[in-house]
Write an enzyme that holds these catalytic residues in place. Structure first.
Site, PDB file in Angstrom:
ATOM      1  N   ASN A  23      -4.728   0.405   2.999  1.00 46.67           N
ATOM      2  CA  ASN A  23      -5.639  -0.547   2.374  1.00 46.67           C
ATOM      3  C   ASN A  23      -7.055  -0.119   2.763  1.00 46.67           C
ATOM      4  O   ASN A  23      -7.238   0.705   3.653  1.00 46.67           O
ATOM      5  CB  ASN A  23      -5.316  -1.999   2.754  1.00 46.67           C
ATOM      6  CG  ASN A  23      -5.490  -2.272   4.222  1.00 46.67           C
ATOM      7  OD1 ASN A  23      -6.556  -2.010   4.788  1.00 46.67           O
ATOM      8  ND2 ASN A  23      -4.468  -2.804   4.866  1.00 46.67           N
ATOM      9  N   GLY A  31       3.921  -2.608   4.369  1.00 51.53           N
ATOM     10  CA  GLY A  31       4.521  -1.469   3.681  1.00 51.53           C
ATOM     11  C   GLY A  31       4.365  -0.166   4.432  1.00 51.53           C
ATOM     12  O   GLY A  31       4.505  -0.097   5.651  1.00 51.53           O
ATOM     13  N   ASP A  33       1.719   1.585   5.012  1.00 53.46           N
ATOM     14  CA  ASP A  33       0.577   1.539   5.925  1.00 53.46           C
ATOM     15  C   ASP A  33       0.986   0.976   7.288  1.00 53.46           C
ATOM     16  O   ASP A  33       0.710   1.564   8.332  1.00 53.46           O
ATOM     17  CB  ASP A  33      -0.526   0.695   5.290  1.00 53.46           C
ATOM     18  CG  ASP A  33      -1.870   0.797   5.998  1.00 53.46           C
ATOM     19  OD1 ASP A  33      -2.107   1.772   6.725  1.00 53.46           O
ATOM     20  OD2 ASP A  33      -2.690  -0.103   5.794  1.00 53.46           O
ATOM     21  N   GLY A 123       4.233  -0.266  -4.537  1.00 53.39           N
ATOM     22  CA  GLY A 123       4.782  -1.384  -3.770  1.00 53.39           C
ATOM     23  C   GLY A 123       4.044  -2.662  -4.092  1.00 53.39           C
ATOM     24  O   GLY A 123       4.093  -3.151  -5.223  1.00 53.39           O
TER      25      GLY A 123
END
Length: 173
Positions: A23, A31, A33, A123
């Site tokens: 992000n 997710g 990340d 996602g």
């Protein structure tokens, strides 16, 4: 150059660089990340905070890419990129392709010979999986010289099947 489609966990990939569908804050999230930050440990977050304090005070813009250490991951580097949120009313596919282009450029600049990518924006950003794979493969098949292996690491078998359909429609590699 070889492109592989695999079902798996990107945090376990033994490649020179893995790409993080980050992000814009660069400070971790959910997710892919979140998984990368958790498994890679605090060294990744420390470098991301330094990037926020210097070049990316307002966050990493959509479509851009930047590298950090991979911390405890088996890869050497993590390349962070921010994908666009899918929209039914606006074509944002150039931004999605830019994520892959910029990540490959960063990887080549690092001297990475192998790079693993997630299916960016597919996602929580809701990009339809087959189209996300089409956008990815359109760019990945033109990886810079020096990158010999590109692996698209897909979360589950359904996503891998969507990527296989996209690859067939585009014509292999």
């Amino acid at each position: 150059m070889e492109i592989e489609l695999v079902t798996g966990d990107i945090t376990a990939e033994r490649v020179d660089a893995i790409v993080n569908a980050a992000n814009s804050s660069l400070l971790g999230g959910g997710g892919v990340d979140g998984a990368i930050h958790r498994r890679g440990g605090p060294a990744i977050l420390e470098e991301c905070r330094a990037l926020r304090a210097s070049r990316y005070g307002r966050g990493l813009p959509v479509g851009q890419a930047v590298a950090t250490t991979a911390g405890r991951l088996p890869a050497r580097w993590v390349i962070h990129t921010v994908g666009p949120v899918w929209s039914a009313t606006e074509d944002r596919s150039p931004l999605l392709r830019q994520c892959y282009e910029q990540s490959l450029t960063v990887a080549a600049g690092l001297g990475a010979a192998s790079v693993a990518f997630p299916l960016i924006s597919s996602g929580v950003y809701r990009w339809p999986k087959e189209d996300a794979a089409t956008q990815a493969l359109t760019v990945l098949r033109n990886a810079p010289a020096g990158i010999g292996l590109v692996r698209l690491v897909l979360f589950d078998d359904a996503t891998r099947q969507a990527a296989e359909v996209a690859r067939t429609r585009l014509g292999r590699p």
